[in-house]
Design a protein around this motif. Structure first.
Motif, short mmCIF file in Angstrom:
data_model
loop_
_atom_site.label_atom_id
_atom_site.label_comp_id
_atom_site.label_asym_id
_atom_site.label_seq_id
_atom_site.Cartn_x
_atom_site.Cartn_y
_atom_site.Cartn_z
N GLN A 9 72.72 -24.62 82.78
CA GLN A 9 71.98 -25.17 81.65
C GLN A 9 71.81 -24.12 80.55
O GLN A 9 71.66 -24.46 79.37
CB GLN A 9 70.61 -25.67 82.11
CG GLN A 9 70.69 -26.92 82.99
CD GLN A 9 69.34 -27.34 83.52
OE1 GLN A 9 68.30 -26.77 83.17
NE2 GLN A 9 69.32 -28.36 84.37
N GLY A 10 71.84 -22.86 80.94
CA GLY A 10 71.78 -21.77 79.96
C GLY A 10 73.12 -21.43 79.35
O GLY A 10 73.21 -20.51 78.52
N THR A 24 69.18 -25.41 98.79
CA THR A 24 68.37 -25.95 97.70
C THR A 24 68.03 -24.87 96.68
O THR A 24 68.15 -25.08 95.46
CB THR A 24 67.07 -26.55 98.25
OG1 THR A 24 67.39 -27.53 99.24
CG2 THR A 24 66.27 -27.20 97.14
N LEU A 25 67.63 -23.71 97.15
CA LEU A 25 67.29 -22.61 96.26
C LEU A 25 68.51 -22.16 95.48
O LEU A 25 68.45 -21.97 94.26
CB LEU A 25 66.72 -21.44 97.08
CG LEU A 25 66.40 -20.16 96.30
CD1 LEU A 25 65.34 -20.43 95.23
CD2 LEU A 25 65.94 -19.06 97.26
N ARG A 26 69.61 -21.99 96.14
CA ARG A 26 70.84 -21.54 95.47
C ARG A 26 71.29 -22.56 94.43
O ARG A 26 71.66 -22.19 93.31
CB ARG A 26 71.93 -21.31 96.51
CG ARG A 26 73.25 -20.77 95.89
CD ARG A 26 74.33 -20.73 96.94
NE ARG A 26 75.61 -20.37 96.36
CZ ARG A 26 76.14 -19.16 96.43
NH1 ARG A 26 75.47 -18.19 97.03
NH2 ARG A 26 77.32 -18.91 95.89
N ALA A 27 71.24 -23.85 94.78
CA ALA A 27 71.68 -24.88 93.84
C ALA A 27 70.81 -24.89 92.59
O ALA A 27 71.31 -25.06 91.47
CB ALA A 27 71.65 -26.25 94.52
N ALA A 28 69.51 -24.68 92.76
CA ALA A 28 68.61 -24.65 91.60
C ALA A 28 68.92 -23.48 90.68
O ALA A 28 68.89 -23.61 89.45
CB ALA A 28 67.16 -24.57 92.07
N ILE A 29 69.25 -22.34 91.26
CA ILE A 29 69.57 -21.15 90.46
C ILE A 29 70.87 -21.36 89.70
O ILE A 29 70.95 -21.11 88.49
CB ILE A 29 69.65 -19.91 91.37
CG1 ILE A 29 68.26 -19.57 91.93
CG2 ILE A 29 70.22 -18.71 90.61
CD1 ILE A 29 68.28 -18.51 93.01
N VAL A 30 71.89 -21.82 90.40
CA VAL A 30 73.19 -22.01 89.75
C VAL A 30 73.09 -23.07 88.65
O VAL A 30 73.62 -22.88 87.54
CB VAL A 30 74.25 -22.42 90.80
CG1 VAL A 30 75.55 -22.84 90.12
CG2 VAL A 30 74.51 -21.27 91.77
N GLU A 31 72.37 -24.16 88.91
CA GLU A 31 72.25 -25.22 87.91
C GLU A 31 71.49 -24.73 86.68
O GLU A 31 71.83 -25.07 85.53
CB GLU A 31 71.55 -26.43 88.51
CG GLU A 31 71.32 -27.59 87.55
CD GLU A 31 72.61 -28.12 86.92
OE1 GLU A 31 72.52 -28.64 85.78
OE2 GLU A 31 73.68 -28.00 87.54
N HIS A 32 70.46 -23.91 86.88
CA HIS A 32 69.71 -23.40 85.74
C HIS A 32 70.56 -22.46 84.89
O HIS A 32 70.46 -22.48 83.66
CB HIS A 32 68.44 -22.69 86.21
CG HIS A 32 67.47 -22.43 85.10
ND1 HIS A 32 66.93 -23.44 84.32
CD2 HIS A 32 66.93 -21.27 84.63
CE1 HIS A 32 66.11 -22.92 83.42
NE2 HIS A 32 66.10 -21.60 83.59
N CYS A 33 71.40 -21.68 85.53
CA CYS A 33 72.32 -20.82 84.78
C CYS A 33 73.28 -21.69 83.95
O CYS A 33 73.56 -21.38 82.77
CB CYS A 33 73.11 -19.92 85.73
SG CYS A 33 72.13 -18.61 86.51
N SER A 70 69.44 -17.77 79.20
CA SER A 70 70.64 -17.41 78.43
C SER A 70 70.76 -15.90 78.25
O SER A 70 71.86 -15.37 78.06
CB SER A 70 70.61 -18.10 77.06
OG SER A 70 69.44 -17.74 76.34
N GLN A 71 69.64 -15.17 78.31
CA GLN A 71 69.68 -13.72 78.18
C GLN A 71 70.26 -13.03 79.40
O GLN A 71 70.54 -11.83 79.35
CB GLN A 71 68.26 -13.18 77.93
CG GLN A 71 67.66 -13.60 76.60
CD GLN A 71 66.22 -13.14 76.48
OE1 GLN A 71 65.31 -13.76 77.01
NE2 GLN A 71 66.04 -12.02 75.78
N LEU A 72 70.47 -13.78 80.47
CA LEU A 72 70.98 -13.19 81.70
C LEU A 72 72.47 -13.44 81.90
O LEU A 72 73.04 -13.05 82.92
CB LEU A 72 70.22 -13.76 82.90
CG LEU A 72 68.69 -13.61 82.85
CD1 LEU A 72 68.05 -14.22 84.08
CD2 LEU A 72 68.30 -12.14 82.70
#
Length: 288
Positions: A213-214, A202-211, A185-187
């Motif tokens: 969730q934040g 796969t890597l891109r999807a994990a990054i976008v999904e984590h954002c 959330s700080q980003l």
């Protein structure tokens, strides 16, 4: 073309310098041995030995032929050892493709261990853009690949070999560079540098999904092909990035890496074709 059998007979005779002892060593009687040597001389058109009742003496031509015949027989024996080693996978060639992330995680260790266990195998390591790896394995251009699992291709076998968290890559001059760790959330609001979806879905999807969730959508300012380019842009201060933790070993002077709380795990798999008959591959699969 000369047969191998007379060469062996001649070398044995040259070493023993006696028809009786040579015949005994070859499990022959003297007459067939004498006939074979006479036929060899006739085929070569030279005299190789001078016979006497007690011993055999090599002529000058015989001395030369003895040296050459020994070398030929030694080469044949070495060839037989080589082909047996190749059939076992103890010699030959093996090609492994990998992503840059794998270059900083498992590839060095695998290369060291495999090289120590099978020094006669030429190990070819190729860093390849992630989305090309599966196709190259399927086409037989490489024997196996270490890659992100999203780039699956029908007919390939896969085994997970790496699981590591994402971390945050920031310019050394970034205001948050001194933080010991960061929450996603700080980003929010930061410009992101990401690999394209075609290269590492796969890597891109994990990054976008984590954002998400934040609580935010990442502001993707730059999309690139290689993780090294991602870090180079971070080094220039034009954005931040979420990268697999092993990328910390890249050690760019202007980039710092900080742990990401509750970071998603990023997997990489070893992929190969079950139809691949390279015996060296079986040794590599057993090692990893």
């Amino acid at each position: 073309m000369l047969d191998i059998k007379p060469l062996r007979y001649f070398v044995t005779l040259a070493e023993t310098r006696h028809f009786g002892r040579a015949a005994a060593r070859l499990n022959l009687t003297q007459p067939p041995l004498s006939r074979q040597l006479a036929a060899l001389e006739a085929a070569l058109g030279v005299t190789l030995i001078e016979r006497s009742p007690r011993s055999v003496t090599l002529t000058v031509a015989g001395e030369q032929f003895y040296n050459d015949a020994r070398a030929i027989l030694a080469a044949l024996e070495q060839s037989a050892r080589n082909v047996r080693a190749a059939a076992r996978g103890d010699a030959g060639q093996l090609s492994i493709g990998f992503t840059m992330c794998a270059a900083y995680s498992v590839v060095p260790g695998y290369a060291r261990r495999f090289g120590a266990a099978y020094p006669a195998v030429a190990l070819h390591l190729r860093e390849v853009v992630s989305n090309d790896l599966a196709a190259q394995v399927a086409a037989g251009q490489i024997d196996a690949a270490i890659m992100f699992p999203g780039a699956q291709k029908k007919g390939l076998a896969m085994r997970e070999i790496v699981s590591e968290p994402l971390c945050v890559a920031l310019s050394r001059n970034h205001p948050r560079a001194r933080a010991r760790q960061l929450r996603i959330s700080q980003l929010a609001g930061e410009p992101f540098v990401l690999a394209t979806e075609q290269v590492a879905p796969t890597l891109r999807a994990a990054i976008v999904e984590h954002c998400r969730q934040g609580g935010f959508e990442p502001d993707i300012r730059f999309e690139v092909q290689l993780q090294q380019t991602v870090l180079s842009l971070v080094d220039e201060g034009v954005g931040i990035a979420l990268v697999p933790a092993s990328m910390r070993r890249a050690q760019l002077a202007g980039v710092v890496f900080r742990p990401l709380l509750d970071a998603p795990q990023i997997e990489q798999v070893l992929a190969w074709s079950p139809l691949n008959r390279n015996p060296c591959l079986a040794h590599f699969l057993a090692l990893v």
